[in-house]
Design a protein around this motif. Structure first.
Motif: not given
Length: 198
Positions: A41-45
């Protein structure tokens, strides 16, 4: 007209996101959409330590007494081992028709963290129920025992999810397992993203 089309696109995206499917049950266990035994799961920044802390807080808010089944590597990974009673209904034949039997689930979920990413390993699980002994005529009494719902047929067992050709034997159990684990993962991810870090 453009506003109406944009509204429809937003509605479709929201619907897609609300029914996120991280894993799908197969004859070899849960696999991601990419056919891996994990999903990312991408969770940017968001920094690794914050993802770890937020996910740990989310798990603590969802599970009763999570420390009992919690294993962590500080800042890097979280594994939760849990047991839920009678959460998986399975429609079985009882000789007179069909009856619903509820199975207990024991499982393990593991989360690993990097900057901007959460890796979730496919759930390991066991579905079983307790059966009290019964009288079987000339055969005598059967003893009390735990029966397990297997993925594949083993011996003469009739309690398995997938036929040799991959056909699903108990659709309700299959759907129940997919829904249970995808909903649980979604709840953990959503809660971890809504935690106030003040």
């Amino acid at each position: 007209m453009k506003i109406k089309n944009i509204s429809i696109v937003i509605l479709l995206l929201a619907t897609q996101l609300s029914f996120a499917q991280y894993f799908k049950l197969t004859p070899t266990g849960f696999l991601s959409n990419e056919e891996n035994d994990f999903t990312v799961v991408d969770v940017p920044n968001v920094k690794q330590k914050d993802l770890y802390r937020n996910t740990l807080n989310a798990i603590n808010s969802i599970f009763k007494n999570p420390q009992k089944g919690l294993s962590v590597v500080e800042g890097e990974s979280i594994s939760i081992t849990a047991y839920e009673e009678e959460v998986l209904p399975v429609k079985l034949s009882n000789g007179l028709g069909k009856t619903i039997r509820k199975y207990d689930l024991s499982y393990k979920l593991t989360f690993l963290f990097k900057d901007g990413k959460i890796r979730i390993n496919s759930p390991d699980f066991e579905a079983k129920r307790y059966v009290e002994g019964t009288y079987r005529g000339a055969s005598g009494w059967t003893g009390d025992e735990w029966v397990t719902l297997k993925l594949l047929k083993i011996g003469k067992s009739k309690l398995y999810l997938f036929e040799d050709d991959g056909k699903i034997r108990f659709e309700d159990a299959y759907n129940g397992l997919n829904n249970h684990f995808n909903s649980l993962i979604k709840e953990i991810i959503n809660k971890s993203q809504s935690i106030n870090n003040w």
